[in-house]
Design a protein around this motif. Structure first.
Motif, PDB file in Angstrom:
ATOM      1  N   GLY A  58       0.928  -1.315   0.116  1.00  0.00           N
ATOM      2  CA  GLY A  58       0.183   0.071  -0.110  1.00  0.00           C
ATOM      3  C   GLY A  58       0.931   1.228  -0.130  1.00  0.00           C
ATOM      4  O   GLY A  58       1.705   1.442  -0.766  1.00  0.00           O
ATOM      5  N   PRO A  59       0.490   2.130   0.821  1.00  0.00           N
ATOM      6  CA  PRO A  59       1.480   3.444   1.048  1.00  0.00           C
ATOM      7  C   PRO A  59       2.885   3.197   1.760  1.00  0.00           C
ATOM      8  O   PRO A  59       3.577   4.127   1.750  1.00  0.00           O
ATOM      9  N   VAL A  60       3.046   2.100   2.253  1.00  0.00           N
ATOM     10  CA  VAL A  60       4.483   1.798   3.168  1.00  0.00           C
ATOM     11  C   VAL A  60       5.418   1.098   2.105  1.00  0.00           C
ATOM     12  O   VAL A  60       5.094   0.370   1.246  1.00  0.00           O
ATOM     13  N   GLY A  61       6.700   1.736   2.248  1.00  0.00           N
ATOM     14  CA  GLY A  61       7.654   1.250   1.659  1.00  0.00           C
ATOM     15  C   GLY A  61       9.013   1.224   2.403  1.00  0.00           C
ATOM     16  O   GLY A  61       9.093   1.363   3.433  1.00  0.00           O
ATOM     17  N   ALA A 117       6.584  10.610   4.320  1.00  0.00           N
ATOM     18  CA  ALA A 117       7.333  10.594   5.563  1.00  0.00           C
ATOM     19  C   ALA A 117       8.256   9.467   5.954  1.00  0.00           C
ATOM     20  O   ALA A 117       7.786   8.220   5.498  1.00  0.00           O
ATOM     21  N   ARG A 118       9.316   9.630   6.577  1.00  0.00           N
ATOM     22  CA  ARG A 118      10.169   8.604   6.784  1.00  0.00           C
ATOM     23  C   ARG A 118      10.961   8.622   8.089  1.00  0.00           C
ATOM     24  O   ARG A 118      11.024   9.511   8.932  1.00  0.00           O
ATOM     25  N   LEU A 119      11.230   7.593   8.417  1.00  0.00           N
ATOM     26  CA  LEU A 119      12.175   7.247   9.650  1.00  0.00           C
ATOM     27  C   LEU A 119      12.995   6.394   9.337  1.00  0.00           C
ATOM     28  O   LEU A 119      13.130   5.163   9.332  1.00  0.00           O
ATOM     29  N   LEU A 120      14.444   6.955   9.354  1.00  0.00           N
ATOM     30  CA  LEU A 120      15.682   6.207   9.007  1.00  0.00           C
ATOM     31  C   LEU A 120      16.718   5.928  10.199  1.00  0.00           C
ATOM     32  O   LEU A 120      16.713   6.596  11.203  1.00  0.00           O
ATOM     33  N   ALA A 121      17.465   4.976   9.959  1.00  0.00           N
ATOM     34  CA  ALA A 121      18.587   4.691  10.937  1.00  0.00           C
ATOM     35  C   ALA A 121      19.862   4.008   9.879  1.00  0.00           C
ATOM     36  O   ALA A 121      19.737   3.442   8.831  1.00  0.00           O
ATOM     37  N   GLY A 122      21.095   4.354  10.305  1.00  0.00           N
ATOM     38  CA  GLY A 122      22.208   3.675   9.915  1.00  0.00           C
ATOM     39  C   GLY A 122      23.411   4.159  10.251  1.00  0.00           C
ATOM     40  O   GLY A 122      23.575   4.284  11.527  1.00  0.00           O
ATOM     41  N   ARG A 123      24.432   4.539   9.227  1.00  0.00           N
ATOM     42  CA  ARG A 123      25.941   5.119  10.040  1.00  0.00           C
ATOM     43  C   ARG A 123      26.295   6.358   9.517  1.00  0.00           C
ATOM     44  O   ARG A 123      25.788   6.933   8.174  1.00  0.00           O
ATOM     45  N   GLY A 168      17.591   9.395  11.750  1.00  0.00           N
ATOM     46  CA  GLY A 168      17.113  10.422  11.098  1.00  0.00           C
ATOM     47  C   GLY A 168      15.671  10.197  10.738  1.00  0.00           C
ATOM     48  O   GLY A 168      15.061   9.144  10.946  1.00  0.00           O
ATOM     49  N   GLY A 169      15.072  11.361  10.201  1.00  0.00           N
ATOM     50  CA  GLY A 169      13.815  11.328   9.755  1.00  0.00           C
ATOM     51  C   GLY A 169      13.457  12.524   8.874  1.00  0.00           C
ATOM     52  O   GLY A 169      14.180  13.708   9.100  1.00  0.00           O
ATOM     53  N   ALA A 186      18.816   3.883   6.213  1.00  0.00           N
ATOM     54  CA  ALA A 186      17.623   3.051   5.447  1.00  0.00           C
ATOM     55  C   ALA A 186      16.694   3.219   6.430  1.00  0.00           C
ATOM     56  O   ALA A 186      16.845   2.893   7.713  1.00  0.00           O
ATOM     57  N   GLY A 187      15.326   2.790   5.907  1.00  0.00           N
ATOM     58  CA  GLY A 187      14.109   2.485   6.745  1.00  0.00           C
ATOM     59  C   GLY A 187      12.856   2.624   6.053  1.00  0.00           C
ATOM     60  O   GLY A 187      12.910   2.851   4.826  1.00  0.00           O
ATOM     61  N   PRO A 188      11.866   2.523   6.989  1.00  0.00           N
ATOM     62  CA  PRO A 188      10.466   2.534   6.417  1.00  0.00           C
ATOM     63  C   PRO A 188      10.129   4.236   6.008  1.00  0.00           C
ATOM     64  O   PRO A 188      10.573   5.018   6.483  1.00  0.00           O
ATOM     65  N   TYR A 189       9.386   4.131   5.014  1.00  0.00           N
ATOM     66  CA  TYR A 189       8.547   5.431   4.583  1.00  0.00           C
ATOM     67  C   TYR A 189       7.147   5.444   4.200  1.00  0.00           C
ATOM     68  O   TYR A 189       6.742   4.093   3.736  1.00  0.00           O
ATOM     69  N   VAL A 190       6.341   6.289   4.520  1.00  0.00           N
ATOM     70  CA  VAL A 190       4.862   6.415   3.920  1.00  0.00           C
ATOM     71  C   VAL A 190       4.706   7.161   2.905  1.00  0.00           C
ATOM     72  O   VAL A 190       5.070   8.444   3.227  1.00  0.00           O
ATOM     73  N   SER A 191       3.709   7.099   1.734  1.00  0.00           N
ATOM     74  CA  SER A 191       3.857   7.979   0.740  1.00  0.00           C
ATOM     75  C   SER A 191       2.302   8.091   0.802  1.00  0.00           C
ATOM     76  O   SER A 191       1.617   7.173   0.478  1.00  0.00           O
ATOM     77  N   ILE A 192       1.800   9.190   0.646  1.00  0.00           N
ATOM     78  CA  ILE A 192       0.433   9.616   0.420  1.00  0.00           C
ATOM     79  C   ILE A 192       0.074  10.384  -0.712  1.00  0.00           C
ATOM     80  O   ILE A 192       0.366  11.516  -0.845  1.00  0.00           O
ATOM     81  N   PRO A 193      -0.540   9.877  -1.743  1.00  0.00           N
ATOM     82  CA  PRO A 193      -0.727  10.699  -3.132  1.00  0.00           C
ATOM     83  C   PRO A 193      -1.983  11.244  -2.942  1.00  0.00           C
ATOM     84  O   PRO A 193      -2.957  11.013  -2.212  1.00  0.00           O
ATOM     85  N   MET A 194      -2.045  12.523  -3.631  1.00  0.00           N
ATOM     86  CA  MET A 194      -3.140  13.651  -3.611  1.00  0.00           C
ATOM     87  C   MET A 194      -3.186  14.094  -4.826  1.00  0.00           C
ATOM     88  O   MET A 194      -2.503  15.466  -4.996  1.00  0.00           O
ATOM     89  N   GLY A 195      -3.400  13.329  -5.909  1.00  0.00           N
ATOM     90  CA  GLY A 195      -3.459  13.988  -7.186  1.00  0.00           C
ATOM     91  C   GLY A 195      -2.081  14.298  -7.909  1.00  0.00           C
ATOM     92  O   GLY A 195      -1.257  13.258  -7.689  1.00  0.00           O
TER      93      GLY A 195
END
Length: 250
Positions: free
Chosen positions: A76-79, A137-143, A177-178, A122-131
């Motif tokens: 869905g909107p999660v990647g 929005a993303r929340l990430l972690a790494g080095r 990061g986010g 790297a990490g998950p993100y959510v994408s909400i299309p509006m036309g």
């Protein structure tokens, strides 16, 4: 005349069909993206602090930020996405001189390399299309890899010429990061985007050495370590290439 009318009518219908197809495809949701952007880097917290009595004050100033990222929606909107970002921030040399006790008649100058911070998160993100628009929005972690800059000060105490130089160092650390992005769809597979991101990492820099020269006398400190918290906000703009059409109406 009849043949000409039919030809013009067919041509017009074909043009309309092509325009309709282009319009539909330009609004069709895409699953993935590659993006590049550039903007400004704003130091936060102790990274921006210039207090002469705080050993962890980094005295960083405003700089530039560059980023490259890619992601793909899997449910869905999660990647999932990966993002690389480079920050280069100046050092407030005036704050360096404020930490130096000197008379008003003494003249001192300060120099410093730039702070450099490179992160791969790297990490998950959510994408909400509006036309034609979409919000991510993303929340990430790494080095992250940071370079503590070399610094130097030179001047005089009365008639005595003096200088102090401190070597820099590199350090790696876990980083968080986010952020958010607003994208505007230009066509079938390109978008303009505006980003706002925050990242933070706690570094320990080893093997730092200060060297002081007092006239012809030169002294050097033993190697020491320093803990620094690097936190930055980046505001950037760029372009994204979209791919991965889930539904194909044509």
């Amino acid at each position: 005349m009849k043949k000409l009318f039919i030809t013009v009518l067919a041509s017009g219908m074909t043009t309309v069909a092509i325009c309709q197809k282009t319009f539909i495809l330009s609004h069709q949701d895409k699953q993935g993206f590659f993006a590049v952007s550039a903007g400004t880097s704003l130091p936060m917290g102790q990274f921006a602090r210039c207090s002469p009595v705080d050993d962890r004050a980094c005295m960083a100033g405003q700089g530039v930020a560059f980023s490259a990222s890619g992601g793909y929606r899997i449910a869905g909107p999660v990647g999932l996405m990966i993002r690389g970002e480079q920050h280069r921030n100046t050092v407030n040399t005036s704050a360096m001189l404020d930490a130096l006790y000197r008379n008003d008649t003494d003249l001192w100058t300060a120099k410093a390399d730039n702070w450099s911070v490179l992160s791969v998160l790297a990490g998950p993100y959510v994408s909400i299309p509006m036309g034609r628009f979409s919000v991510d929005a993303r929340l990430l972690a790494g080095r992250a890899l940071a370079v503590l800059p070399n610094t130097s000060m030179a001047g005089n105490f009365g008639t005595t010429e003096m200088s102090v130089r401190t070597t820099g160092s590199q350090s790696t650390a876990f980083a968080l990061g986010g952020g958010m992005s607003v994208r505007y769809r230009l066509g079938l597979s390109t978008s303009l985007l505006l980003n706002a991101d925050y990242s933070r990492a706690d570094f320990t820099f080893h093997n730092l050495i200060s060297t002081a020269t007092n006239g012809s006398v030169r002294s050097q400190s033993a190697a020491f370590s320093s803990n620094r918290v690097v936190s930055v906000v980046s505001i950037s703009a760029g372009v994204a290439v979209l791919f991965g059409t889930k539904y194909r109406p044509f």
